[in-house]
Scaffold this active site. Structure first.
Site, mmCIF file in Angstrom:
data_model
loop_
_atom_site.group_PDB
_atom_site.id
_atom_site.type_symbol
_atom_site.label_atom_id
_atom_site.label_comp_id
_atom_site.label_asym_id
_atom_site.label_seq_id
_atom_site.Cartn_x
_atom_site.Cartn_y
_atom_site.Cartn_z
ATOM 1 C CG ASP A 160 -2.266 -1.329 0.696
ATOM 2 O OD1 ASP A 160 -1.976 -2.184 -0.067
ATOM 3 O OD2 ASP A 160 -3.244 -0.496 1.801
ATOM 4 C CD GLU A 212 -4.342 -4.773 8.686
ATOM 5 O OE1 GLU A 212 -4.573 -4.438 9.306
ATOM 6 O OE2 GLU A 212 -4.511 -4.872 7.646
HETATM 7 C C1 6A9 Z 1 -10.385 -1.109 2.312
HETATM 8 C C2 6A9 Z 1 -12.505 -0.676 4.131
HETATM 9 C C3 6A9 Z 1 -14.191 -1.979 7.029
HETATM 10 C C4 6A9 Z 1 -3.636 -4.672 2.947
HETATM 11 O O1 6A9 Z 1 -5.529 -8.522 4.002
HETATM 12 C C5 6A9 Z 1 -5.932 -7.554 3.181
HETATM 13 C C6 6A9 Z 1 -5.007 -6.475 2.287
HETATM 14 C C7 6A9 Z 1 -3.905 -7.107 2.021
HETATM 15 O O2 6A9 Z 1 -3.951 -7.451 0.421
HETATM 16 C C8 6A9 Z 1 -3.027 -5.748 1.966
HETATM 17 O O3 6A9 Z 1 -1.515 -6.128 1.458
HETATM 18 N N1 6A9 Z 1 -5.376 -5.598 3.379
HETATM 19 C C9 6A9 Z 1 -2.192 -4.483 2.431
HETATM 20 O O4 6A9 Z 1 -2.058 -3.489 2.608
HETATM 21 C C10 6A9 Z 1 -6.713 -4.827 4.429
HETATM 22 C C11 6A9 Z 1 -7.122 -3.994 2.248
HETATM 23 C C12 6A9 Z 1 -8.331 -3.770 3.229
HETATM 24 C C13 6A9 Z 1 -9.010 -3.446 1.938
HETATM 25 C C14 6A9 Z 1 -10.419 -2.702 1.867
HETATM 26 C C15 6A9 Z 1 -12.432 -0.938 2.888
HETATM 27 C C16 6A9 Z 1 -12.998 -1.186 5.111
HETATM 28 O O5 6A9 Z 1 -13.223 -1.023 6.634
#
Ligand code: 6A9
Length: 807
Positions: free
Chosen positions: A579, A777
């Protein structure tokens, strides 16, 4: 916005023909695997069971406290951080037949337990039972709960209530009967334990509205696609009833909440949605049985009790056999922790079906991002035909859906536990790779999944990538197949039969089911053959759409190999998975990204290995050549002598190539994806960076961004310093398999790092689990504290593999 929806609806209708074909295929596929038909495949809920079918029976648990009127606001259904549960976590989950979860809701002074047992014999996916029980957290405080469970049928078929209707409530037990093309004939029995205490007595002087010792009910006709809104449906029903009571001119005083928030004991004609309710006081227990008419023997409360007991012991034995943690010296607490995190990863597996939103207005030929963003303003998002995905998920409350690069990590652990379950998930993902070779990074399928995502994040773009980690999981599958030869220990083992009560329902050993594809080489190769064409397409797609423009052609680059993530904004490269990791700013079409170069290299090498197995000789030659060129250009283009690190590239005002160096996870990719030979001084430099407390080394794992980088802990501070388990896992893996074992000038250092890093990670994630009840996380590089989304039992659960040293 209105127009947008209109377009969506039109497209939906237009697609309904192709949809039908899709539906048919999916339903045949699903039926082919009986033991995976039913499961806890609604991980976004605190508890829900559904089959792996696009439209079928959805069931789920709801509860709320009834000490006072306001606790009605706190209806528990979908996992939500706002509910502030102290804990909800699977303690054991074998992925097929058995799961235990505990939940602690201190606001309502109740601790819940859900115990799931399944027997998949007899056709139609067999049958299942769940025991849901509650006990007050504090025995001295009041604890009154409204317990609810619902069954909603979508698609073909019918379901109806067997009990005679009674305005005062239904007698125990409640029975439903139904039939669908996929499930055959079935009945559902909900049994209220006679020991459960009724919530309250009728207040003196009032005439009872309902009999609280009976089971309250409501049957309703809900359109297909709306059953997931069960909480909303319930709430509306209860509020209507509440208002009727409150506005009744004859009522002298308001009855207690127990009477205010009961269902209205009514069943509409052609109901497909049934919800049952019991007001209970203190400890309680309910058993729910889904009985398939095709099953030879049905579960009852007694066989449920004994089945759960034997499954629980079996789970412990199988866990030790698979991971050997006791043998490695871990204590009870640590083993409990490892079991819990694996079980939650498995409990996070869901079945999703529905349309997603894709904007195809940008094509491969548009090379300029800027041009894209101009087009973006004329966005053309479209609803796709529905797709099915069986997948694990990173976090039940926050991200209960599939993510491409998370999934590769998930499957490393799931594959070790249940190889064939993992292949089934991999197969689903691979089938989502389209004919261009693209697969959306984030799979938001259907309305329920979409309801969790802010609108601006819902649209997927067909030129956006995400790291191809699925190949890591496929490689570890291949490794398991090969290890069968070497080790001479049968993977299929003797952990026992499915025994319920005294009846032996099945002599099928669950590990035989789960390792068919590794004990049979022919099957293993068939599987690879089936997925290979899509994997190849995906690789070609990466090379075609993510190619980078080489400014120093001929001077430093000897081939065309160079890559750039599409979908950048000044502050984010979501597509890279990292990100907000610092990148060249502002984004420029002549940038080259070192991590993507490594991922494509990793793909080339992995596909080369698969092509060799499948005797795809021409492909093999291509991959070999491309891999060689990638490694050469990685060194020639991305290595900065000045910074002694691998870096991104961009151009300055004179269009001259410049390095953009931010030490951190990005710099590790050439090592973790094993693109460096063991005696490379560049490997030495990376190990130095890792072990340096002013760069990546912290007591709690490796920092995502070097402490010395000027962006350390700045901005959103997501991938700018704190510790993520996925990349730490990759580091440990490459050390364990390669750099810390093969002779080289760097072996000793690699070994030291391996040992210390492994300890640090295990110790801290475990410590935080004990302290908070959750896995997180990410972890603070400064204090070790768990940060952001929790429970996050996606790639953080690879700690189980780190403990077992299974890489
Ligand atoms: C946004 C928010 C209620 C971010 O684990 C999933 C991903 C990874 O693949 C990525 O590397 N996470 C990491 O940087 C979470 C992504 C969530 C995006 C959704 C909406 C809603 O909140």
């Amino acid at each position: 916005m209105f127009i947008f929806y209109l377009i969506c609806i039109l497209l939906f209708v237009q697609n309904s023909l192709t949809e039908y074909n899709d539906y048919q295929k999916t339903s045949i596929m699903a039926a082919s695997n009986e033991s995976l038909l039913w499961g806890t495949y609604r991980p976004n809920l605190y508890f829900g069971v559904r089959p792996r079918l696009p439209e079928s029976l959805l069931t789920g648990l709801i509860w709320f406290g009834i000490e006072n009127i306001s606790s009605f606001d706190q209806i528990r259904h979908a996992c939500d951080q706002g509910d502030e549960l102290d804990e909800y976590s699977f303690k054991k989950h074998d992925g097929r037949n058995f799961a235990i979860q505990t939940l602690s809701d201190s606001e309502n002074n109740i601790k819940l337990k859900t115990e799931f047992l399944k027997n998949s014999e007899g056709g139609h996916g067999g049958e299942w039972a769940v025991r849901i029980s509650g006990t007050p957290i504090n025995e001295n405080e009041p604890s009154e709960t409204s317990f609810l469970y619902y069954f909603g049928l979508e698609g073909d078929g019918s379901i109806e209530l067997v009990n005679p209707l009674n305005k005062m409530g239904l007698d125990n037990p409640v029975e439903l009967e139904g039939e669908t093309p996929d499930l055959g004939q079935f009945s559902i029995i909900l049994k209220d334990d006679p020991n459960n205490k009724v919530s309250s007595n009728v207040p003196p002087g009032t005439s009872p509205l309902t009999d609280l010792s009976k089971i309250q009910y409501w049957g309703h006709l809900v359109p297909d696609g709306d059953v997931w809104r069960a909480r909303e449906l319930l709430q509306n029903q209860l509020i209507t009833k509440y208002q009727k009571i409150v506005n009744d001119p004859q009522a002298k005083s308001l009855p207690p909440p127990q009477y205010l928030f009961t269902l209205n004991n009514e069943v509409k004609k052609d109901s497909n949605f049934f919800i049952f309710q019991k007001m209970v006081k203190g400890s309680f227990q309910f058993d729910i049985f889904f009985q398939s008419k095709s099953s030879p023997i049905h579960l009852d409360s007694e066989s449920l009790t004994s089945g759960l007991k034997s499954k629980s012991q079996e789970f412990d034995q199988r866990f030790e056999k698979t991971f050997g943690l006791r043998e490695k010296g871990f204590d009870d607490g640590q083993i409990y922790f490892a079991q819990t995190i694996m079980s939650n990863l498995i409990g996070g597996i869901g079945y999703f079906y529905g349309s997603s939103i894709v904007d195809r207005s940008f094509t491969d030929s548009d090379e300029d991002e800027e041009e894209f963003w101009t087009k973006y303003r004329k966005a053309a998002p479209e609803l796709t035909p529905p797709k099915a995905l069986f997948t694990a998920t990173p976090s039940r409350p926050f991200f209960p859906r599939g993510f491409y690069w998370d999934e590769g990590f998930h499957q490393l652990l799931i594959g070790k536990w249940d190889n064939d379950l993992s292949l089934d998930i991999i197969r689903h993902w691979v089938s989502l790779i389209d004919n261009d070779g693209w697969v959306a990074r984030e799979q938001i399928l259907g309305e329920e999944a979409r309801s969790k995502v802010p609108e601006e994040f819902q649209i997927q773009y067909p030129h956006y990538a995400n790291p191809p980690t699925l190949l890591m999981a496929i490689k570890s599958f291949i490794l398991r197949v090969d290890n069968m030869d070497n080790k001479n220990i049968p993977y299929t083992d003797d952990i026992g039969e499915l025994i319920f009560s005294d009846h032996i329902l099945s002599t099928t050993d669950p590990t035989i089911i789960s390792s068919r594809y590794i004990s049979d080489k022919g099957l293993a190769n068939d599987f690879l053959k089936k997925i290979y064409p899509k994997l190849k397409l995906n690789y070609k797609w990466f090379r075609r759409t993510q190619w980078g423009e080489i400014k120093e052609w001929g001077r430093r680059a000897r081939s065309r190999e160079a890559y750039r993530w599409r979908g950048r904004t000044p502050g984010h490269t979501l597509t890279s998975g990292l990100d907000d990791y610092p990148r060249p700013t502002p984004p420029h079409p002549a940038e080259l990204h070192v991590d993507l170069m490594c991922w494509v290299g990793f793909m080339a090498r992995s596909l080369k290995e698969i092509a060799e197995r499948l005797e795809e000789e021409d492909d093999f030659d291509d991959y070999a050549k491309e891999y060689k060129n990638i490694v050469a250009n990685l060194n020639d283009l991305h290595w900065s002598e000045e910074h002694n690190a691998f870096c991104d590239l961009s151009v300055d005002e004179d269009e001259e190539s410049i390095f953009v160096c931010h030490k951190g996870y990005l710099s590790l990719l050439p090592m973790v994806l094993e693109l460096l030979p063991n005696d490379s001084p560049k490997l030495g430099a990376i190990l130095d960076m890792i072990y340096n407390p002013n760069e990546l080394w912290s007591k709690y794992g490796l920092r995502s961004l070097s402490k010395s980088d000027k962006f350390f802990h700045t901005g959103e501070d997501y991938w700018r310093g704190n510790v993520w388990i996925n990349v730490n896992y990759l580091v440990l893996s490459s050390l364990y398999k390669n750099y810390a074992v093969i002779e080289s000038p760097y072996k000793k250092k690699a070994k030291t790092i391996y040992k210390e890093l492994r300890n640090n990670i295990i110790e801290n994630v475990y410590k935080e689990f004990v302290r908070t009840g959750y896995v997180w996380e990410q972890y603070s590089e400064n204090t070790g504290a768990g940060l952001r989304s929790h429970p996050f039992t996606g790639w953080t659960s690879t700690v189980t593999l780190i403990m077992a040293e299974e890489y």
